[in-house]
Design a protein around this motif. Structure first.
Motif, mmCIF file in Angstrom:
data_model
loop_
_atom_site.group_PDB
_atom_site.id
_atom_site.type_symbol
_atom_site.label_atom_id
_atom_site.label_comp_id
_atom_site.label_asym_id
_atom_site.label_seq_id
_atom_site.Cartn_x
_atom_site.Cartn_y
_atom_site.Cartn_z
ATOM 1 N N LEU A 1 10.631 7.874 74.506
ATOM 2 C CA LEU A 1 11.356 6.940 75.414
ATOM 3 C C LEU A 1 11.539 5.453 74.496
ATOM 4 C CD1 LEU A 1 9.939 7.035 78.812
ATOM 5 C CD2 LEU A 1 11.845 8.155 77.891
ATOM 6 N N GLU A 2 12.711 4.824 74.829
ATOM 7 C CA GLU A 2 12.811 3.677 73.751
ATOM 8 C C GLU A 2 12.149 2.661 75.179
ATOM 9 O OE1 GLU A 2 16.380 0.746 72.065
ATOM 10 O OE2 GLU A 2 16.700 2.479 73.383
ATOM 11 N N GLN B 1 9.231 2.376 70.289
ATOM 12 C CA GLN B 1 9.167 3.733 70.642
ATOM 13 C C GLN B 1 7.963 3.861 71.626
ATOM 14 O OE1 GLN B 1 8.422 6.355 67.514
ATOM 15 N NE2 GLN B 1 10.292 5.686 66.484
ATOM 16 N N THR C 1 13.962 13.298 73.149
ATOM 17 C CA THR C 1 14.571 11.898 73.207
ATOM 18 C C THR C 1 15.601 12.094 74.257
ATOM 19 O OG1 THR C 1 16.138 12.499 71.363
ATOM 20 C CG2 THR C 1 14.283 11.468 70.802
ATOM 21 N N GLY C 2 15.495 12.708 75.351
ATOM 22 C CA GLY C 2 16.532 12.587 76.444
ATOM 23 C C GLY C 2 17.179 14.056 76.132
ATOM 24 N N GLU D 1 1.542 7.541 78.810
ATOM 25 C CA GLU D 1 1.856 6.993 77.760
ATOM 26 C C GLU D 1 0.727 6.894 76.840
ATOM 27 O OE1 GLU D 1 3.551 2.677 75.989
ATOM 28 O OE2 GLU D 1 3.700 3.239 78.270
#
Length: 163
Positions: A134-135, A105, A72-73, A113
């Motif tokens: 990613l948000e 999400q 998540t980063g 994606e």
């Protein structure tokens, strides 16, 4: 695909076989019939004879569980999930860990994606593979806009009692 021996071979008349090979051939036939008794067959509406499908519970086979590493980063999350699950199922599992709703999400695997309906094993996700979370930018912008509006407007109600 299972190869079914011809009915002539399975149900051969014993009178044709010789006495010396009759015991070995009858044992072979019994072994083949016993092998095929384990397999259940069904006739489909079109008349096709097919092997009956079994659920994993009936078959006794364990469902394969894989470990997916989700980034998540700056954080990593290890999620255990079935190999045949969808990316939507993975989003639901991640919502418990990250606090983001599944619709907020975006999951990237191998630079693309992935949709919620795509299965992990069909795309090629294996044990200990990495998925990027990613948000959603639109949701992120809405949250930012709502917080800035709240700050500009100030506190909507004031307390009557000051301590």
């Amino acid at each position: 695909m299972v190869k079914i021996p011809s009915p002539r071979r399975l149900f051969r008349n014993r009178s044709r076989s010789t006495s010396s090979s009759s015991s070995s051939s009858s044992a072979d036939i019994c072994a083949m019939v016993a092998e095929h008794e384990k397999i259940e067959w069904e006739v489909r509406p079109g008349g096709m004879l097919v092997q009956k499908r079994r659920s994993p519970e009936e078959d006794g086979a364990a469902v394969e569980v894989i470990l997916v590493r989700v980034s998540t980063g700056c954080q990593w999350h290890d999620v255990s999930i079935e190999a045949t699950a969808t990316f939507g199922d993975l989003k639901v599992m991640l919502s418990l860990v990250t606090g983001l709703w599944p619709r907020e999400q975006r999951l990237l695997y191998r630079g693309k994606e992935r949709d919620d309906c795509e299965h992990l094993h069909m795309v090629g996700v294996q044990d200990k593979d990495k998925v990027l979370l990613l948000e959603d930018p639109a949701v992120k912008e809405r949250k930012l806009r709502s917080t800035t509006l709240a700050q500009l407007m100030g506190v909507p109600c004031h307390s009557f009692i000051q301590v």
